[in-house]
Design an enzyme around this catalytic site. Structure first.
Site, PDB file in Angstrom:
ATOM      1  N   CYS A  38     -20.730  20.026 -47.582  1.00  0.00           N
ATOM      2  CA  CYS A  38     -21.461  20.923 -46.674  1.00  0.00           C
ATOM      3  C   CYS A  38     -22.374  20.093 -45.774  1.00  0.00           C
ATOM      4  O   CYS A  38     -22.465  20.340 -44.572  1.00  0.00           O
ATOM      5  CB  CYS A  38     -22.276  21.950 -47.457  1.00  0.00           C
ATOM      6  SG  CYS A  38     -21.327  23.353 -48.069  1.00  0.00           S
TER       7      CYS A  38
ATOM      8  N   ASP B 148     -11.997   9.266 -45.587  1.00  0.00           N
ATOM      9  CA  ASP B 148     -12.517   9.087 -46.945  1.00  0.00           C
ATOM     10  C   ASP B 148     -13.293   7.772 -47.008  1.00  0.00           C
ATOM     11  O   ASP B 148     -12.848   6.742 -46.497  1.00  0.00           O
ATOM     12  CB  ASP B 148     -11.352   9.069 -47.950  1.00  0.00           C
ATOM     13  CG  ASP B 148     -11.831   9.298 -49.380  1.00  0.00           C
ATOM     14  OD1 ASP B 148     -11.459  10.331 -49.971  1.00  0.00           O
ATOM     15  OD2 ASP B 148     -12.572   8.438 -49.906  1.00  0.00           O
TER      16      ASP B 148
ATOM     17  N   HIS C  41     -18.254  27.049 -47.591  1.00  0.00           N
ATOM     18  CA  HIS C  41     -18.307  26.434 -48.915  1.00  0.00           C
ATOM     19  C   HIS C  41     -17.461  27.224 -49.907  1.00  0.00           C
ATOM     20  O   HIS C  41     -17.821  28.327 -50.307  1.00  0.00           O
ATOM     21  CB  HIS C  41     -19.743  26.328 -49.435  1.00  0.00           C
ATOM     22  CG  HIS C  41     -19.809  25.703 -50.797  1.00  0.00           C
ATOM     23  ND1 HIS C  41     -19.774  24.337 -50.994  1.00  0.00           N
ATOM     24  CD2 HIS C  41     -19.858  26.252 -52.034  1.00  0.00           C
ATOM     25  CE1 HIS C  41     -19.814  24.076 -52.290  1.00  0.00           C
ATOM     26  NE2 HIS C  41     -19.863  25.227 -52.948  1.00  0.00           N
TER      27      HIS C  41
ATOM     28  N   ASN D 143      -6.993  18.222 -55.289  1.00  0.00           N
ATOM     29  CA  ASN D 143      -7.389  18.096 -56.695  1.00  0.00           C
ATOM     30  C   ASN D 143      -8.261  19.292 -57.072  1.00  0.00           C
ATOM     31  O   ASN D 143      -9.154  19.672 -56.306  1.00  0.00           O
ATOM     32  CB  ASN D 143      -8.170  16.794 -56.904  1.00  0.00           C
ATOM     33  CG  ASN D 143      -7.330  15.562 -56.609  1.00  0.00           C
ATOM     34  OD1 ASN D 143      -6.138  15.532 -56.919  1.00  0.00           O
ATOM     35  ND2 ASN D 143      -7.929  14.560 -55.995  1.00  0.00           N
TER      36      ASN D 143
ATOM     37  N   GLY E 157      -8.810  15.937 -61.437  1.00  0.00           N
ATOM     38  CA  GLY E 157      -9.442  14.752 -60.848  1.00  0.00           C
ATOM     39  C   GLY E 157     -10.370  15.061 -59.690  1.00  0.00           C
ATOM     40  O   GLY E 157     -10.687  14.181 -58.891  1.00  0.00           O
TER      41      GLY E 157
ATOM     42  N   HIS F  90     -16.222  20.942 -53.199  1.00  0.00           N
ATOM     43  CA  HIS F  90     -16.083  21.676 -51.937  1.00  0.00           C
ATOM     44  C   HIS F  90     -14.626  21.465 -51.566  1.00  0.00           C
ATOM     45  O   HIS F  90     -14.186  20.319 -51.415  1.00  0.00           O
ATOM     46  CB  HIS F  90     -17.044  21.111 -50.883  1.00  0.00           C
ATOM     47  CG  HIS F  90     -16.980  21.788 -49.545  1.00  0.00           C
ATOM     48  ND1 HIS F  90     -18.089  22.334 -48.918  1.00  0.00           N
ATOM     49  CD2 HIS F  90     -15.936  21.990 -48.691  1.00  0.00           C
ATOM     50  CE1 HIS F  90     -17.732  22.843 -47.751  1.00  0.00           C
ATOM     51  NE2 HIS F  90     -16.418  22.645 -47.581  1.00  0.00           N
TER      52      HIS F  90
ATOM     53  N   HIS G  14     -11.124  20.628 -50.448  1.00  0.00           N
ATOM     54  CA  HIS G  14     -10.666  19.657 -49.450  1.00  0.00           C
ATOM     55  C   HIS G  14      -9.221  19.263 -49.729  1.00  0.00           C
ATOM     56  O   HIS G  14      -8.789  19.232 -50.876  1.00  0.00           O
ATOM     57  CB  HIS G  14     -11.555  18.408 -49.449  1.00  0.00           C
ATOM     58  CG  HIS G  14     -11.705  17.750 -50.790  1.00  0.00           C
ATOM     59  ND1 HIS G  14     -12.587  18.217 -51.742  1.00  0.00           N
ATOM     60  CD2 HIS G  14     -11.096  16.681 -51.347  1.00  0.00           C
ATOM     61  CE1 HIS G  14     -12.516  17.461 -52.827  1.00  0.00           C
ATOM     62  NE2 HIS G  14     -11.610  16.512 -52.619  1.00  0.00           N
TER      63      HIS G  14
ATOM     64  N   HIS H  14      -6.612  16.107 -49.226  1.00  0.00           N
ATOM     65  CA  HIS H  14      -6.448  14.692 -48.889  1.00  0.00           C
ATOM     66  C   HIS H  14      -5.184  14.543 -48.053  1.00  0.00           C
ATOM     67  O   HIS H  14      -4.149  15.122 -48.386  1.00  0.00           O
ATOM     68  CB  HIS H  14      -6.258  13.854 -50.154  1.00  0.00           C
ATOM     69  CG  HIS H  14      -7.423  13.819 -51.076  1.00  0.00           C
ATOM     70  ND1 HIS H  14      -8.233  12.712 -51.209  1.00  0.00           N
ATOM     71  CD2 HIS H  14      -7.906  14.741 -51.933  1.00  0.00           C
ATOM     72  CE1 HIS H  14      -9.175  12.966 -52.117  1.00  0.00           C
ATOM     73  NE2 HIS H  14      -8.993  14.183 -52.575  1.00  0.00           N
TER      74      HIS H  14
HETATM   75  P1  5GP Z   1     -11.706  14.523 -55.024  1.00  0.00           P
HETATM   76  O1  5GP Z   1     -11.627  13.515 -56.144  1.00  0.00           O
HETATM   77  O2  5GP Z   1     -12.836  15.491 -55.219  1.00  0.00           O
HETATM   78  O3  5GP Z   1     -10.394  15.192 -54.751  1.00  0.00           O
HETATM   79  O4  5GP Z   1     -11.976  13.685 -53.719  1.00  0.00           O
HETATM   80  C1  5GP Z   1     -13.254  13.424 -53.234  1.00  0.00           C
HETATM   81  C2  5GP Z   1     -13.106  12.303 -52.243  1.00  0.00           C
HETATM   82  O5  5GP Z   1     -14.301  12.232 -51.496  1.00  0.00           O
HETATM   83  C3  5GP Z   1     -12.888  10.937 -52.867  1.00  0.00           C
HETATM   84  O6  5GP Z   1     -11.650  10.384 -52.420  1.00  0.00           O
HETATM   85  C4  5GP Z   1     -14.087  10.113 -52.388  1.00  0.00           C
HETATM   86  O7  5GP Z   1     -13.764   8.775 -52.065  1.00  0.00           O
HETATM   87  C5  5GP Z   1     -14.556  10.896 -51.178  1.00  0.00           C
HETATM   88  N1  5GP Z   1     -15.988  10.808 -50.924  1.00  0.00           N
HETATM   89  C6  5GP Z   1     -16.986  10.905 -51.855  1.00  0.00           C
HETATM   90  N2  5GP Z   1     -18.181  10.799 -51.270  1.00  0.00           N
HETATM   91  C7  5GP Z   1     -17.949  10.640 -49.942  1.00  0.00           C
HETATM   92  C8  5GP Z   1     -18.810  10.474 -48.797  1.00  0.00           C
HETATM   93  O8  5GP Z   1     -20.049  10.470 -48.888  1.00  0.00           O
HETATM   94  N3  5GP Z   1     -18.216  10.332 -47.590  1.00  0.00           N
HETATM   95  C9  5GP Z   1     -16.853  10.347 -47.449  1.00  0.00           C
HETATM   96  N4  5GP Z   1     -16.370  10.189 -46.207  1.00  0.00           N
HETATM   97  N5  5GP Z   1     -16.014  10.491 -48.501  1.00  0.00           N
HETATM   98  C10 5GP Z   1     -16.558  10.642 -49.728  1.00  0.00           C
HETATM   99 ZN    ZN Z   2     -19.896  22.723 -49.784  1.00  0.00          ZN
END
Ligand code: 5GP
Ligand code: ZN
Length: 122
Positions: free
Chosen positions: A11, A34, A50, A95, A101, A106, A108, A110
């Site tokens: 957010c 990322d 959100h 994920n 994982g 929030h 998202h 990939h």
């Molecule tokens: P998840 O594991 O929740 O599917 O993916 C979260 C992703 O967010 C991870 O690949 C991680 O590297 C990325 N990430 C975490 N913190 C930040 C941040 O502050 N900025 C950016 N650009 N990516 C982030």
């Molecule tokens: Zn959020």
């Protein structure tokens, strides 16, 4: 990791309170690189709204989810990593929960592309 909107990292990124390298934004979605890329191209596409996880989505979220997935395809095209035949293409990952994982609560998607090996799935 917090599930609360007021402390939600993505957010804050959507609101511009935390900097990110944006590759796309509109009224509904933001896409940014990322911070710990697992592949040469690693972009996260998020709704500004959100929603913590895919498991929180209902039938009424179907239009938003549909637009989000179409947007992934458009961004892949814009970044030159779309599927255009041969060995080209990309991976889209959502994920969900600790078992999936998920680290940031929030919603998202990939978008991953580029030469192997990748660091992780996304
Ligand atoms: P998840 O594991 O929740 O599917 O993916 C979260 C992703 O967010 C991870 O690949 C991680 O590297 C990325 N990430 C975490 N913190 C930040 C941040 O502050 N900025 C950016 N650009 N990516 C982030
Ligand atoms: Zn959020």
């Amino acid at each position: 990791m917090s599930h609360d909107r007021s402390t939600c990292l993505f957010c804050k990124i959507a609101d511009g309170e935390i900097p990110s390298t944006r590759v796309y934004e509109d009224d509904e979605f933001v896409a940014f690189r990322d911070i710990r890329p697992a592949a040469e191209t690693h972009v996260l596409v998020i709704p500004r709204q959100h929603i913590a996880t895919l498991a929180d989505c209902a039938e009424s979220d179907a239009p938003l989810l549909g637009r989000m997935l179409v947007l992934v395809g458009r961004i892949a095209k814009d970044l030159g990593v779309s599927y255009t035949g041969g060995d080209t293409g990309y991976r889209t990952v959502v994920n969900t929960g600790p078992g999936g994982g998920q680290e940031v609560y929030h919603l998202h998607a990939h978008l991953l592309a580029g030469p192997r090996p990748w660091q992780r799935m996304g």
